[in-house]
Scaffold this active site. Sequence first.
Site, PDB file in Angstrom:
ATOM      1  N   VAL A  99       6.864 -19.410  -6.987  1.00 34.37           N
ATOM      2  CA  VAL A  99       7.363 -20.918  -7.035  1.00 34.37           C
ATOM      3  C   VAL A  99       6.272 -21.774  -7.872  1.00 34.37           C
ATOM      4  CG1 VAL A  99       8.042 -20.827  -4.677  1.00 34.37           C
ATOM      5  CG2 VAL A  99       5.654 -21.612  -5.037  1.00 34.37           C
ATOM      6  N   HIS A 115      13.252 -18.616  -4.786  1.00 33.86           N
ATOM      7  CA  HIS A 115      12.407 -19.422  -3.664  1.00 33.86           C
ATOM      8  C   HIS A 115      12.256 -20.731  -4.010  1.00 33.86           C
ATOM      9  CE1 HIS A 115      10.878 -14.955  -1.699  1.00 33.86           C
ATOM     10  NE2 HIS A 115      12.240 -15.180  -1.431  1.00 33.86           N
ATOM     11  N   CYS A 126      18.767 -38.339   2.070  1.00 33.19           N
ATOM     12  CA  CYS A 126      19.799 -38.588   1.245  1.00 33.19           C
ATOM     13  C   CYS A 126      19.958 -37.425   0.125  1.00 33.19           C
ATOM     14  CB  CYS A 126      19.806 -39.782   0.415  1.00 33.19           C
ATOM     15  SG  CYS A 126      18.167 -39.737  -0.663  1.00 33.19           S
ATOM     16  N   CYS A 146      15.773 -44.011   0.090  1.00 34.00           N
ATOM     17  CA  CYS A 146      16.468 -44.204   1.399  1.00 34.00           C
ATOM     18  C   CYS A 146      15.239 -44.139   2.555  1.00 34.00           C
ATOM     19  CB  CYS A 146      17.254 -42.978   1.847  1.00 34.00           C
ATOM     20  SG  CYS A 146      16.651 -41.369   2.376  1.00 34.00           S
ATOM     21  N   GLY A 183       4.700  -6.753  -9.102  1.00 33.46           N
ATOM     22  CA  GLY A 183       3.631  -7.720  -8.149  1.00 33.46           C
ATOM     23  C   GLY A 183       4.144  -8.425  -6.881  1.00 33.46           C
ATOM     24  N   ASN A 209       2.323  -2.422  -9.577  1.00 35.04           N
ATOM     25  CA  ASN A 209       1.749  -2.810  -8.568  1.00 35.04           C
ATOM     26  C   ASN A 209       0.406  -1.822  -8.400  1.00 35.04           C
ATOM     27  OD1 ASN A 209       0.902  -3.523  -5.848  1.00 35.04           O
ATOM     28  ND2 ASN A 209       2.975  -4.297  -5.579  1.00 35.04           N
TER      29      ASN A 209
END
Length: 236
Positions: A99, A115, A126, A146, A183, A209
């Site tokens: 992310v 993700h 809203c 809102c 990874g 990895n």
Amino acid sequence: MDVARGWVRECGSLCILTGAGVSAESGVPTFRGPEGLWKRRDPISLATPEAFAQDPKEVWEWYQWRRKKIRGCAPNAGHAAIAAVEGEKRDFLLVTQNVDGLHRAAGSRRVEEIHGSIWGIRCVGCGAERVERDDFPELPPRCGSCGGLLRPGVVWFGEMLPREASDAAMEMLSRCEVLIVAGTSAVVAPASGYAAAAKRHGARVIEVNPDETPVSGICDATFRGKSGEVLPALLG
Ligand code: APR
């Protein structure tokens, strides 16, 4: 390495799946490594809709801390190698669990962030969504239109993946000739099942990895090294 480089060079359809390990050399903490985030904090008390409902301020304090950390990080040679090979492939998709946005920062364009993104925010009232890279002066932040609570634009445990991203990933896994898995500890579904899905469709699977993972056994090649070192050699 030469054999695997040949597979990558000769394939017309390449898919790459990445996890937190690809950003480790940029200084972004992984989740389950020795210094991993989940070694220090309980994921259920921070990365679930229930935790957010119970204590949105605590959840946001943790995400604001991660955003600050990631803001100071830059893409590494692994991100750069992935962005470069994209331009050489007719059919290519990068599927990332990360992310942090470092793949896009490195120039990747054909990328699905399954993700979500830590730079995205969404109003639970809203539904308004936008990208916000600055820190919030007050936590938890509230929606300007809102007044509802804003939440991080990431996928929490127990939540569904974004439909379009998930469909695009499954579609690519059903046709790619080569899948590189880099990874990731391959323990979080549904991404933990992607290598097997690609294998079922006849793809060659390559793992990058330093450590063994639950998918190592089905891989056609495994490279026990850091992605910032292995990916430039494999893709360059
Ligand atoms: N290069 C390549 N791999 C590395 C490196 C490196 N420099 N450093 C560590 N790794 C490997 C570790 O051996 C481990 O297998 O990266 C993996 C990181 O695993 P996790 O921390 O479990 O991260 P990830 O697989 O991305 O987690 C999946 O879990 O917590 C949730 O939503 C979160 O997207 C995340 C998901």
